[in-house]
Structure formats: C-alpha cells, structure tokens
Write a protein that holds these residues in place. Structure first.
Motif, PDB file in Angstrom:
ATOM      1  N   LEU A   1       0.832  -1.200   0.000  1.00 10.67           N
ATOM      2  CA  LEU A   1       0.000   0.000   0.000  1.00 10.67           C
ATOM      3  C   LEU A   1       0.869   1.253   0.000  1.00 10.67           C
ATOM      4  O   LEU A   1       0.612   2.206  -0.749  1.00 10.67           O
ATOM      5  N   ALA A   2       1.916   1.252   0.833  1.00 11.18           N
ATOM      6  CA  ALA A   2       2.789   2.426   0.942  1.00 11.18           C
ATOM      7  C   ALA A   2       3.473   2.726  -0.393  1.00 11.18           C
ATOM      8  O   ALA A   2       3.527   3.875  -0.837  1.00 11.18           O
ATOM      9  N   ALA A   3       3.992   1.681  -1.048  1.00  8.28           N
ATOM     10  CA  ALA A   3       4.701   1.867  -2.318  1.00  8.28           C
ATOM     11  C   ALA A   3       3.735   2.357  -3.389  1.00  8.28           C
ATOM     12  O   ALA A   3       4.050   3.253  -4.178  1.00  8.28           O
TER      13      ALA A   3
ATOM     14  N   LEU B   1       0.862   4.042  -2.951  1.00 11.64           N
ATOM     15  CA  LEU B   1       0.490   5.435  -2.689  1.00 11.64           C
ATOM     16  C   LEU B   1       1.654   6.376  -2.989  1.00 11.64           C
ATOM     17  O   LEU B   1       1.463   7.490  -3.471  1.00 11.64           O
ATOM     18  N   ASN B   2       2.855   5.915  -2.716  1.00 12.06           N
ATOM     19  CA  ASN B   2       4.037   6.733  -3.004  1.00 12.06           C
ATOM     20  C   ASN B   2       4.099   7.100  -4.483  1.00 12.06           C
ATOM     21  O   ASN B   2       4.321   8.258  -4.844  1.00 12.06           O
TER      22      ASN B   2
ATOM     23  N   ASN C   1       1.075   9.317  -5.656  1.00 12.16           N
ATOM     24  CA  ASN C   1       1.159  10.686  -5.156  1.00 12.16           C
ATOM     25  C   ASN C   1       2.357  11.446  -5.697  1.00 12.16           C
ATOM     26  O   ASN C   1       2.545  12.609  -5.362  1.00 12.16           O
TER      27      ASN C   1
ATOM     28  N   ASN D   1      -2.553  11.287  -8.251  1.00 12.97           N
ATOM     29  CA  ASN D   1      -3.737  10.497  -8.604  1.00 12.97           C
ATOM     30  C   ASN D   1      -4.305   9.889  -7.336  1.00 12.97           C
ATOM     31  O   ASN D   1      -3.583   9.649  -6.372  1.00 12.97           O
ATOM     32  N   GLU D   2      -5.617   9.630  -7.359  1.00 16.73           N
ATOM     33  CA  GLU D   2      -6.266   8.975  -6.215  1.00 16.73           C
ATOM     34  C   GLU D   2      -6.295   7.460  -6.413  1.00 16.73           C
ATOM     35  O   GLU D   2      -6.454   6.982  -7.539  1.00 16.73           O
ATOM     36  N   LEU D   3      -6.180   6.746  -5.316  1.00 17.94           N
ATOM     37  CA  LEU D   3      -6.287   5.293  -5.363  1.00 17.94           C
ATOM     38  C   LEU D   3      -7.760   4.849  -5.373  1.00 17.94           C
ATOM     39  O   LEU D   3      -8.090   3.800  -5.949  1.00 17.94           O
TER      40      LEU D   3
END
Lengths: 330, 330
Positions: B117-119, B121-122, B125, B147-149
C-alpha cells in the motif's frame, strides 16, 4: 423546465473541474450561461448576468459574489462552489436571502485523506532513504529500517472533514486515535471510533496530524511548547494551514532531527530561496497539493451540481452549508 | 511441567525477533536451551542437542533440520520458525513423524501488505517528483499531479497471504480487485470481495501486484507479452520473487517510461553496479525489505511460540502448516 445556470469558470478551469459526466448533467438539467472569455469575469460583470438565474456555479478564480448579486438575482436558489473554501467568495447573508450555498470541500477532503495516509506511510517506510541507498549501492544500510503503522497512536487536531477522510483510511491499521476538537461531541467521537484528548495528549502520540481550519480562534493554537514535546521518532503532518503555528518554531524543532514531518503548507508559498526546509532530510515536502488530485478535481463540479439538482427536486443535500458549519469552517 | 525448547537463533538475531514479551513467554512455559555462541550451530550440533527436546525454535540463519534430527528427537512435537520460508529448513517428512511445523510467514505478510500500500500510494502521489520540485523551487510543475487510489482497478497475481494482507488495507479505497490464482475457490473469492480473472485481465488493470511464490510452476509465469500489455500510467509492484518473470524484459518495458514500478526484489541482490534500474525515474527501489519492519520482526518468535504452546494445550493453531499449504508455498 431547465434551471438557468451561470457557469463562471473559464474553459481552462472547466477542463480541470468539469468532467464529461458533468457536461452531460448540465445538458440534461440546465440552461447554461457559459463564460466564453479566456479570463474570469469581474464581480460587476456577474451582477449584470444574474437577473433570472437559478444556479451559479463557481470554482477557483471566480469573482466575489457581492450582496448586490443576491439582491439582483430574484430567482437565485443555489450557489455551488466546485472548489473548497467558500467563505471569501459568498457573503454570509446568502442564508437570509434563502439561497443555499454548496461547497465541494468534502470531496476535496477525500484527496487530503489520501495525502495524509500516503505521506505518513512514505515516512514510516523510509522510502526516500531506501531508494537512495539502492541507487548508490549501499543496499541494506544499518539504521534505515521500516516501521509499521498498525496499532500506532495517532493524534488529530480537529475532527474536520479532512480528518474524517484520513480516519476512514486508517481503519484497517487498528490504530488508537485521539482527537482534539472543542466542537466534537462524545457521541460523535464514539461513532468515529476515536477518543477525545487535550493538545498535550495529541502531541505525545506516534503520529500528529493537523486538520484545524484557519480561523481567528486557531491562530497559533499549536504553541512552541507543544512542538517541543513532539517525541523522538514521531511523525508530524501538516496538510491544513500554517497560521495555526509559528513556522520558525517548527523549523527549530525539526532541525533537532528528532522527528519526521510531511509538510504541504508554508508561511510563504511558493517557498522562498534558501528556506531551511529544502535542506532537511527528515521532511517530505509537497507544494500545497494535499487537496489536488486529477480524479478529485474532475469530480468537483459534478458532485456539487448533482447535489444542487437533487436539492431543488426535494432531496436532502450533502454539500449544502448551514450557518453553524459556516462559523467553524475555513 | 515446562516444554524443553531448543532456541537456535544467536543473541544478535534474538534481539531482532524475540521481544521482551517473548522472553516472558519462554520464562513461563519453557525450559530453554539457548545458543550462547556468537554464531549459528551446524546441523550436526543440532542433532546432538535434540534428544529430549519438545520444541525447536528457528529463524534466519538457523541450520537445516535434517531427517536425522527428526529420528533422534523422540519427544519433538513442534518446529517453529520465527521467519518466513521454512521449506529449505525442515524436511517435508516432518508431517509423517507427527511433528507440526509452524511458520511466522503470515505475520511477515502484514509487513508486506503495508509495503504494497505504501509503495503504491508513493507512486500515485508522485512524492519523489513533488518533493524534488519544492526543493529546487519549481513548485507546482506542470504534468506532475497526484492520482487517487479510490475506485481504481487492482490486479493481484496469487491470493497468497501477502496479497490478503494488501487486500485488507485496500478496503477503504473501494477498489475493484481481480485475482489470478488457480487455487482460489469461487466461495473464497466472494469472501475476500474479489473477482477471479486471467493473467491478461490482471495486466490490463491500473495497478498490478505480484504475490506468487517462487516454485517451479510459477517460473516465468509473467511472460514478455504480459509485461508489454501493462497500460500507460499503470503501477506495477513486485514484492514477491523475480523468478516469476524475466528481469531483462521488465527493464525493456520500464525503459519506455510508460508506467511506474515499485520493486523490492531483483534477479541479483544486492543490485550489480550500473544496473539499469538505478537510473530510472519511474521506479521506487527498496532493498528486499517488504517483509522487514522493526515491529514485524519483534513479533515473530512471540507469535509462533504462543501458537505452539496453544496447540500443545489443545487449541487450534494459526501458524501451523499442513501438506496442502506446503506444496503451493514459497
């Protein structure tokens, strides 16, 4: 019968905030008056256009809607802002004229919520250092290890819409969340799954995130003593406004290197040359874009216009403001 | 009566995987035999120590437990691995000897889930570009937008424990998730809230994440044609193993700059000098640490030992392996 709708944003801005789906909605329900100029109208030009208008749609760059507009626009039922803060745009007297003001701020809050989780995970996962280490063949450098977000203590300043958006994304991590908000009732706190706490308790958490609006009551709410109390290894996130703290004091604390910060807002924007933040390794810097995503912006006009139309047809609106909200919002 | 427990990890490794809470658990339930040497024992040395042992605790660096150990250890009831892959460590014949093998892999999967998830979103964003732009006074550079997930289409290769951990963190984003996994039953897919799809469908998604184990059946499962089909702007995540694809073909596709990737595993680790990845701007690189977090490692021995003790006292174990799991796991 279609609603006569004055659509103030320029073509360039419409490309950003009005999706093809929104154009369809306008085609179906509205008799649109477009801004065909390549610049925003003046407040005076708006006055000349509003006589028989039902809805005014605004966005970033739209001129201030003066009291005179409200007096002249006899048929005006709704002003809908396809952007965030509406307080500087529309006079509070709109309520007395029976005009309902809509703001897309809750949709923007979704983008801010994603920013908060993304920025937090970015710092917890030490991505900048890890990526840099792999690229410089240092591989697994000692002292650079990831932390998990699960079960951490999170402190939120204000239970605003951005805080609530962040909260929803935190759910699967089973964190303990403490909120400081003088307007948050116990019942609502229970529903949100958070506990209420003092600012001192918020600033003792593993993660501290600011969500307070920029209003006179919040000016310098975050004192130097609170900033001094941020614990070793904590993560501090500011996606709201800088007026609630003294940036110089934040810089001083960050220079100790004791904690990490994700900063999206600054006292002066863009940052001035040689600003201390740009040479700090313990901060993630973004240029005031926490509320800005491609998808979020594309949704803005559609979301508020759909809500206005629903309201005019007798449904309960989602984005409408009321006097109580008005006084505590940014 | 306490369980005689052979604890193979060295003191250094124990600092990493055995928390104070785990030491308490050992004090309460075990008669421990510690490894006081500053290096790992040999397989032969283990054979000499197991005669009346009830439990063997292992971790990274522990020697292979040979068939001979199983024959000699007449009282042995459980081997618990405070780490991930156990297949190279313990012979499959343990099942025939009635010895239960425990692996902490599901706890490690939580750390991998946070990494994914972190990668993701990184990259969505654009944090690297945004941070760099602020630091070089380019502020809001055109073409660099977040961009939004939320509501994106996610394709997962395999419904392994790491995929399931990732899935739980994706919940609040209301994504449409498609999984390719020949072992996933329809009923289970429904429970997970995903739909089953072909590899071609997975590789047409906005986000593609690999979670397949490194077993003979998955070698080069991801063909060059699949890599070629990754859409413009997509995000590709590999936190599993590289044997399931040909790294040269991945490099070729990434060099088009058409999509983004978060890579944690590589054909050769650490990366060789002048590896093409290190000069790519569309990749986030981490040094094989998707399963490594401070908190995750601290939990490992406690989690498996607690499970072993529960099992020995008649409870249903959570980390125990069975022959079916064994054959499809890494």
């Amino acid at each position: 019968m279609k609603y006569k709708t004055l659509i103030l944003p320029t073509k360039t801005r419409l490309n950003d905030v009005c999706s093809p789906m929104c154009h369809e909605l306008i085609d179906t329900y509205c008799q649109p008056v477009w801004n065909y100029l390549d610049h925003d109208l003046t407040s005076q030009e708006v006055i000349n256009l509003v006589e028989d208008v039902d809805i005014i749609l605004t966005s970033w760059g739209s001129p201030v809607i003066h009291e005179e507009v409200l007096l002249r626009a006899k048929r005006l039922k709704a002003i809908a802002h396809a952007a965030g803060s509406v307080k500087q745009l529309v006079p509070r007297s709109a309520f007395e004229h029976g005009i309902v003001v809509f703001s897309a701020a809750p949709r923007i809050a979704q983008s801010v919520g994603e920013y908060c989780l993304a920025a937090l995970l970015n710092l917890m996962n030490r991505f900048k250092d890890l990526d840099q280490n792999v690229r410089t063949y240092r591989w697994k450098e000692k002292g650079v290890r990831r932390n998990e977000l699960a079960h951490k203590r999170i402190g939120l300043v204000s239970a605003s819409s951005t805080a609530r958006a962040f909260l929803q994304f935190l759910k699967p991590f089973h964190c303990e969340v403490i909120v400081y908000d003088p307007y948050l009732h116990d019942e609502e706190a229970r529903e949100l799954g958070v506990s209420k706490g003092t600012l001192e308790e918020i600033f003792a958490c593993d993660v501290i995130s600011l969500h307070a609006p920029s209003i006179p009551e919040t000016k310098y709410l975050i004192t130097g003593d609170l900033l001094k109390s941020i614990p070793e290894g904590a993560i501090f996130i500011n996606s709201s406004r800088t007026t609630i703290l003294d940036e110089h004091l934040l810089i001083k604390e960050l220079q100790t290197g004791r904690f990490y910060a994700a900063l999206d807002v600054y006292e002066t924007e863009p940052l001035l040359d040689c600003h201390p933040f740009v040479s700090m390794n313990n901060v993630l810097l973004t240029p005031h874009v926490a509320g800005d995503t491609v998808e979020g912006h594309q949704d803005l006009m559609y979301e508020v216009l759909k809500d206005v139309i629903g309201y005019l047809e007798g449904e309960q609106p989602k984005y409408a403001l009321n006097p109580e909200k008005w006084d505590t919002m940014a």
